[in-house]
Each structure stands twice: as C-alpha cells, then as structure tokens.
Design a protein around this motif. Structure first.
Motif, PDB file in Angstrom:
ATOM      1  N   SER A 171     115.379 -40.313 -50.454  1.00  0.00           N
ATOM      2  CA  SER A 171     115.312 -41.944 -51.634  1.00  0.00           C
ATOM      3  C   SER A 171     115.818 -41.492 -52.847  1.00  0.00           C
ATOM      4  N   ILE A 172     115.757 -39.659 -53.597  1.00  0.00           N
ATOM      5  CA  ILE A 172     115.962 -39.461 -54.123  1.00  0.00           C
ATOM      6  C   ILE A 172     117.683 -39.838 -53.910  1.00  0.00           C
ATOM      7  N   GLY A 173     118.478 -39.594 -52.883  1.00  0.00           N
ATOM      8  CA  GLY A 173     119.613 -39.373 -52.564  1.00  0.00           C
ATOM      9  C   GLY A 173     120.350 -40.441 -53.289  1.00  0.00           C
ATOM     10  N   LEU A 174     119.689 -41.989 -53.069  1.00  0.00           N
ATOM     11  CA  LEU A 174     120.437 -43.014 -53.320  1.00  0.00           C
ATOM     12  C   LEU A 174     120.046 -43.170 -54.745  1.00  0.00           C
TER      13      LEU A 174
ATOM     14  N   ALA B 296     121.060 -35.318 -48.313  1.00  0.00           N
ATOM     15  CA  ALA B 296     120.358 -36.670 -48.661  1.00  0.00           C
ATOM     16  C   ALA B 296     120.033 -36.912 -46.599  1.00  0.00           C
ATOM     17  N   PHE B 297     121.024 -36.628 -46.208  1.00  0.00           N
ATOM     18  CA  PHE B 297     120.421 -36.922 -44.610  1.00  0.00           C
ATOM     19  C   PHE B 297     119.847 -35.357 -43.946  1.00  0.00           C
ATOM     20  N   ALA B 298     119.879 -34.499 -44.068  1.00  0.00           N
ATOM     21  CA  ALA B 298     119.650 -33.405 -43.872  1.00  0.00           C
ATOM     22  C   ALA B 298     118.395 -33.220 -43.782  1.00  0.00           C
ATOM     23  N   THR B 299     117.377 -33.967 -43.594  1.00  0.00           N
ATOM     24  CA  THR B 299     115.983 -34.004 -43.447  1.00  0.00           C
ATOM     25  C   THR B 299     115.495 -35.831 -42.679  1.00  0.00           C
TER      26      THR B 299
ATOM     27  N   GLN C 255     117.866 -42.627 -37.082  1.00  0.00           N
ATOM     28  CA  GLN C 255     118.173 -43.308 -38.258  1.00  0.00           C
ATOM     29  C   GLN C 255     118.891 -43.588 -39.403  1.00  0.00           C
ATOM     30  N   ILE C 256     120.212 -42.653 -38.666  1.00  0.00           N
ATOM     31  CA  ILE C 256     121.128 -42.646 -39.500  1.00  0.00           C
ATOM     32  C   ILE C 256     121.971 -43.402 -39.815  1.00  0.00           C
ATOM     33  N   SER C 257     122.238 -44.325 -38.736  1.00  0.00           N
ATOM     34  CA  SER C 257     123.240 -45.229 -38.669  1.00  0.00           C
ATOM     35  C   SER C 257     122.696 -46.637 -40.084  1.00  0.00           C
ATOM     36  N   GLU C 258     121.251 -46.893 -39.682  1.00  0.00           N
ATOM     37  CA  GLU C 258     120.761 -47.164 -40.832  1.00  0.00           C
ATOM     38  C   GLU C 258     120.745 -47.003 -41.758  1.00  0.00           C
ATOM     39  N   ALA C 259     120.111 -45.461 -42.236  1.00  0.00           N
ATOM     40  CA  ALA C 259     120.510 -45.012 -43.324  1.00  0.00           C
ATOM     41  C   ALA C 259     121.724 -44.839 -44.033  1.00  0.00           C
ATOM     42  N   MET C 260     123.032 -45.061 -43.160  1.00  0.00           N
ATOM     43  CA  MET C 260     124.200 -45.018 -43.893  1.00  0.00           C
ATOM     44  C   MET C 260     124.712 -46.135 -44.481  1.00  0.00           C
ATOM     45  N   SER C 261     124.198 -47.576 -43.957  1.00  0.00           N
ATOM     46  CA  SER C 261     124.073 -48.606 -44.479  1.00  0.00           C
ATOM     47  C   SER C 261     123.535 -49.365 -45.946  1.00  0.00           C
ATOM     48  N   LEU C 262     122.588 -48.865 -46.025  1.00  0.00           N
ATOM     49  CA  LEU C 262     121.555 -49.065 -46.844  1.00  0.00           C
ATOM     50  C   LEU C 262     122.427 -47.324 -48.068  1.00  0.00           C
ATOM     51  N   PHE C 263     123.009 -46.488 -47.796  1.00  0.00           N
ATOM     52  CA  PHE C 263     123.195 -45.424 -48.679  1.00  0.00           C
ATOM     53  C   PHE C 263     125.109 -45.865 -49.445  1.00  0.00           C
ATOM     54  N   HIS C 264     125.504 -46.649 -48.395  1.00  0.00           N
ATOM     55  CA  HIS C 264     126.625 -47.126 -48.762  1.00  0.00           C
ATOM     56  C   HIS C 264     126.147 -48.003 -49.459  1.00  0.00           C
ATOM     57  N   LEU C 265     125.780 -48.695 -49.323  1.00  0.00           N
ATOM     58  CA  LEU C 265     125.201 -50.286 -49.886  1.00  0.00           C
ATOM     59  C   LEU C 265     124.985 -50.103 -51.773  1.00  0.00           C
ATOM     60  N   VAL C 266     124.127 -48.878 -51.805  1.00  0.00           N
ATOM     61  CA  VAL C 266     123.859 -48.515 -53.056  1.00  0.00           C
ATOM     62  C   VAL C 266     125.310 -48.154 -53.344  1.00  0.00           C
ATOM     63  N   ARG C 267     125.854 -47.275 -53.447  1.00  0.00           N
ATOM     64  CA  ARG C 267     127.145 -46.796 -53.311  1.00  0.00           C
ATOM     65  C   ARG C 267     128.267 -47.635 -54.255  1.00  0.00           C
ATOM     66  N   ASN C 268     128.713 -49.109 -53.513  1.00  0.00           N
ATOM     67  CA  ASN C 268     129.203 -49.693 -53.407  1.00  0.00           C
ATOM     68  C   ASN C 268     128.886 -50.543 -55.108  1.00  0.00           C
ATOM     69  N   PHE C 269     127.210 -50.807 -54.728  1.00  0.00           N
ATOM     70  CA  PHE C 269     126.957 -52.200 -55.654  1.00  0.00           C
ATOM     71  C   PHE C 269     126.782 -50.758 -56.475  1.00  0.00           C
ATOM     72  N   GLY C 270     126.911 -49.089 -57.087  1.00  0.00           N
ATOM     73  CA  GLY C 270     126.525 -49.102 -58.353  1.00  0.00           C
ATOM     74  C   GLY C 270     128.376 -49.613 -59.088  1.00  0.00           C
ATOM     75  N   SER C 271     128.929 -48.630 -58.355  1.00  0.00           N
ATOM     76  CA  SER C 271     130.530 -48.989 -58.523  1.00  0.00           C
ATOM     77  C   SER C 271     130.902 -50.261 -59.231  1.00  0.00           C
ATOM     78  N   SER C 272     130.364 -51.976 -58.894  1.00  0.00           N
ATOM     79  CA  SER C 272     131.201 -52.560 -58.900  1.00  0.00           C
ATOM     80  C   SER C 272     129.868 -52.998 -59.935  1.00  0.00           C
ATOM     81  N   LEU C 273     128.789 -52.899 -60.097  1.00  0.00           N
ATOM     82  CA  LEU C 273     128.172 -53.191 -61.311  1.00  0.00           C
ATOM     83  C   LEU C 273     128.145 -52.221 -63.066  1.00  0.00           C
ATOM     84  N   PHE C 274     128.560 -50.968 -62.124  1.00  0.00           N
ATOM     85  CA  PHE C 274     129.293 -50.038 -63.582  1.00  0.00           C
ATOM     86  C   PHE C 274     130.706 -50.728 -64.082  1.00  0.00           C
ATOM     87  N   ILE C 275     131.260 -50.796 -63.361  1.00  0.00           N
ATOM     88  CA  ILE C 275     132.582 -51.492 -63.672  1.00  0.00           C
ATOM     89  C   ILE C 275     132.911 -52.663 -64.448  1.00  0.00           C
TER      90      ILE C 275
END
Length: 506
Positions: A275-278, A388-391, A396-416
């Motif tokens: 959650s903090i990693g997001l 972020a994925f250590a614990t 749950q890794i595949s599902e978590a990866m999807s959310l992880f990269h959604l947040v990253r991509n959205f952060g990129s486009s939004l901040f640009i």
C-alpha cells in the motif's frame, strides 16, 4: 541447508531463466521506446497531416490513456489464459500496431494505431516484472530487477534518441517502423521462453469494476489534457468529464468493497509495504518521463538546438541509470529503504538544479542535471519495487503488478499534463507582467546599450522585443515546472521509512 543453497547466485540459474530474463528485457525495452519516440516526431507529423496543436496531442495522450486503461487486465488475463498466451498475444498486437503507425495515412488512422500500441503493450511491464519475481528466488530479486530496469529505463531514453536520428534521415514513419523488427524477434522469444509457464486458473472477470475504473482514469486524463485549452470548468465538456469520472470512480470503490471477486482485491491494500509502495510508485511514475517531455521543447524553442543534439543531451539520463546499476544491487541488499530514500533525494536535488537553469544554459548543464536525475531514478526504483512486493504471497503477485503499473502509468501521464499546464500558465502570466514594462515611458528602454537591436518604433524592432519577452516568460514557466518536479521527489522520501525491511530468507 547450506548457505549456498539458501542464497543461490546468478551462476546457479538455468539457461531457461536467462532466456526468460532476455525476453522480459527485450519486450520492456520495446514498449518503453514506443511510449516516448512519438514526442520527437510530432512536429513532422503535424506538418504532414495538417493537424492543429490540439489534434496532434492525441497521438501521445491516447497512447497513455490506452496503456493505463488496459493495465488492470494483465493480472486477470495471466491467471485466466496463462503467461505465455497473454504475452505472445500482447506482442503480436503490439507489433501490428507499430507497423500500422508507420503506414498511417491520416491522423485518425495514426491515433487508432497508437491506441492499439498502448493497449497491447500495457501488459508487457506488469507481467514481465511478475514473471521475474515468480521465476527467480527471492535472494536474486534485486539483481534481476536491476537487469530488468535496463530495459525499463533505456527504452524511454532510446526512443527519443533513435527516433530523432531516424526521423531526420528517413522521415517520421521510420521512427515507428524501427520498432517492428525487434517486436517480431520478441514474439518468437516469448513463445519459446514461456513454454513451461502457461498455467491457468478459472478466474471470473469483473467487467463492472474494469469499466468503472477505465472510465474514471480516462476522464481524469482527458480533463488534464483538455482543461487548459477549454478554460477548465468554464467548459461544459470538462464538467461532464468530471461528473462521469467521479461517478465511475465511486462505482469502482463501492463495487470493489462489496463484490466477491473484484477486479482489484482491496485485500492487497492490507499489505503495508504494498500500500505504501503504491504511493511511492505513483510519485516515481510522476518523475519518470517529465524531464524528457520538458527539455525537448525548452531546447528547441528557446535555444534552437537540433533534434539530434537534443536526443543526445537527454541520453544523459540513460547514462545516469547505467551508473546506478553499478551500486543499486549492493545498496538494496545492504538497506533497501536507505537506497530508495537516497535515490529520491538525489532526484529532488537534480530537480532543484534544473530549476536554477536560465536562458543562457549550456549543453553541460542539461547533460549533467539529466545524468543526476537518471542516477537517482535508477537508485530508487529497484529497492522500491523489491520493498513493495517483499511481503506479498506469490499468488497475489500478478494482480498486484497490474495495480502497481496502473498507478505508475497514471502518475506519469497525469504529472506530465500538470507540468505542461503549469508551464503554459506561468509563461502566459509572466509574459503579461513583462509587457507592462514595455513602454516609451520606461527610461531603461531609451538607452542604446540596453535596447540593442530592439526598439519601440519599427515593426521589426517590436517583434524582436516581443520574441525575447516571450522567451524569458517561457523560461520562467519551465523553471516552475522543474521546481514542481523537485518538490514531488522530496515529498516521497519519508515514505521509504514507513516500509518494512526486506525479509532475509532466500
């Protein structure tokens, strides 16, 4: 169990592991290039297709929206159809879309092809990272994440650099077509590398959650992309997009909390590190592409640098990342939280350095500040991913990866979009303030040593003076955007200390 068995080294992994690592590296590199190569060829496309500035922007923004919307599909599709089938289908679609970009005959065709590029390529990074974490032992996660990071970082760097040279030599179409041969190779490698990674689980798809999230993300991006031109909430379109986006997000939240099998399980947020990693990856996503978007316009419009030179200067970021790979594995193993915090602090320092640039900046200023930002990014991203994925449990890794990269991509486009809005508004505001001092009654403008070739009498002199005022006002806009970048990086530093240390088991 011996110490060697408990902590395997790279020499102990099989050729199949190396093939998987190469496959993930190649696909990530190609997808990263596709995101950013369009930025250096937009002027050529705009002229060739007689598009306005507002229309040509969709070539970039639609790609980012498609990528963000499709990212949540990756985890479900990997569970439902298997890693091999999903990755192979994604690369086939990505290859075809890249080819269509290169042969597009009108703007509508090109935008549709860019949507396909973003949609099919969205699965590459979350699934690739998930495959590496699932396949390799935990003690090698820092090493493989560092190697994977080469593709993740150098793709966005190589896109503008190679794209600028290709477009100068053979036109803008060649920038898109150069991705096709590597994509065909990636399809072949994917098919063989994942021959034993095709396990399937009968998982139902949450269409309600997916559509609600897709609409919310798309509406937010459209507001940021269109708001400045439409005067924000003075426009009915912005009000409609805001209402639709808020409603869709509310539906997504309520549905996720009440459905039996939601698209993204809220239980993922119960893991403290994830959650903090997001939050951390959202900020790191904000820092990913912003300098690469700001510097080309700054150097081209205000300093008249050619495209090829701009690409080489921005490549300093890639060299900084390369330098970080020499220390990031050891730093992550020593103390991942320290490494993440130091990397973010270096990026904040680089941002403040960029904010000290003025209209007389040198090529060295641009190169070294980008190099420092790249070093900090590389030093922060690997330990942040490991933490972020250590614990998290492996299932749950595949599902978590999807959310992880959604947040990253959205952060990129939004901040640009936010940075560009800040740039435009700051430049316009300062231009207005500067022109208040341009008057025949300003004594400073009566001295030849001050006025130079400018004057308030002839049309040519007035145009030259207006051009210089516009340059200075735009420079202040870029400086403000760099300050925002630095503040965002500094804001994320404390989050490193809120995450639990990486477990020491193998």
């Amino acid at each position: 169990m011996t110490e060697t068995a408990a902590k395997p080294s790279l020499s102990s992994i099989t050729p199949r592991h190396w093939l998987i690592l190469f496959m993930v590296q190649l696909t990530t590199l190609l997808f990263g290039m596709s995101i950013t190569l369009a930025s250096v060829v937009l002027p050529q496309i705009q002229g060739a297709m007689a598009a306005t500035q507002d229309q040509i922007a969709w070539v970039v923004t639609f790609n980012l929206i498609a990528s963000a919307v499709a990212t949540p599909l990756a985890g479900w599709m990997a569970s439902r159809y298997g890693w091999r089938n999903v990755m192979f289908a994604a690369m086939i679609g990505f290859t075809i879309s890249s080819f269509l970009c290169g042969i597009a005959t009108n703007l509508e065709f090109l935008v549709a092809a860019r949507v396909g590029q973003g949609f099919f390529g969205a699965a590459v990074m979350p699934l690739g990272q998930g495959i590496l974490i699932y396949t390799f032992p935990r003690s090698l996660h820092a090493v493989v994440m560092m190697i994977w990071g080469i593709g993740g970082v150098f793709g966005p760097i190589g896109g503008p650099v190679l794209g600028s040279f290709m477009s100068e030599a053979w036109g803008w179409r060649s920038a898109f077509l150069m991705v096709v041969p590597g994509s065909i190779l990636a399809c072949v490698v994917t098919w063989f590398a994942l021959a034993h990674n095709n396990e399937r689980r009968p998982v139902r798809f949450d269409w309600t959650g997916f559509l609600a999230l897709a609409i919310a993300v798309s509406a937010a991006q459209l507001i940021m992309d269109r708001g400045q031109r439409l005067d924000w909430f003075e426009s009915y379109e912005i009000w409609i997009e805001a209402f639709v986006g808020v409603t869709a997000f509310w539906i997504f939240i309520v549905h996720s909390l009440t459905a039996n099998n939601p698209l993204i399980s809220p239980k993922l947020l119960l893991d403290r590190n994830f959650s903090i990693g997001l939050i951390a990856v959202f900020v790191i996503g904000m820092l990913s592409y912003t300098p690469m978007v700001l510097f080309p316009g700054l150097l081209s419009d205000l300093r008249d640098y050619p495209e090829g030179v701009i690409g080489l200067l921005i490549a300093g970021r890639g060299l900084g990342n390369l330098a970080s790979f020499l220390v990031v594995v050891q730093a992550t193993r020593w103390n991942a939280r320290y490494a993440m915090a130091i990397g973010l602090a270096i990026q904040a320092f680089a941002g403040f350095w960029m904010a000290q640039l003025d209209i007389n900046m040198t090529a060295g200023d641009v190169f070294w500040s980008n190099l420092m930002q790249g070093f900090g990014f590389g030093l922060a991203f690997t330990p942040m991913s490991v933490l972020a994925f250590a614990t998290l449990p492996k299932h749950q890794i595949s599902e978590a990866m999807s959310l992880f990269h959604l947040v990253r991509n959205f952060g990129s486009s939004l901040f640009i979009s936010i940075s560009v809005v800040l740039l435009i508004r700051s430049a316009a505001t300062n231009y207005s303030h500067f022109t208040e001092h341009i008057s025949p009654f300003n004594r400073a403008l009566q001295y030849p040593e001050v006025i130079g070739n400018w004057n308030l009498v002839t049309p040519g002199g007035l145009m030259a003076l207006a051009g210089e005022v516009q340059r200075q006002a735009a420079m202040i806009g870029y400086i403000n955007a760099f300050y925002l970048f630095a503040i965002a990086a500094a804001f994320a530093v404390p989050f490193a200390w809120l995450m639990r240390p990486v477990p020491r088991d193998g």
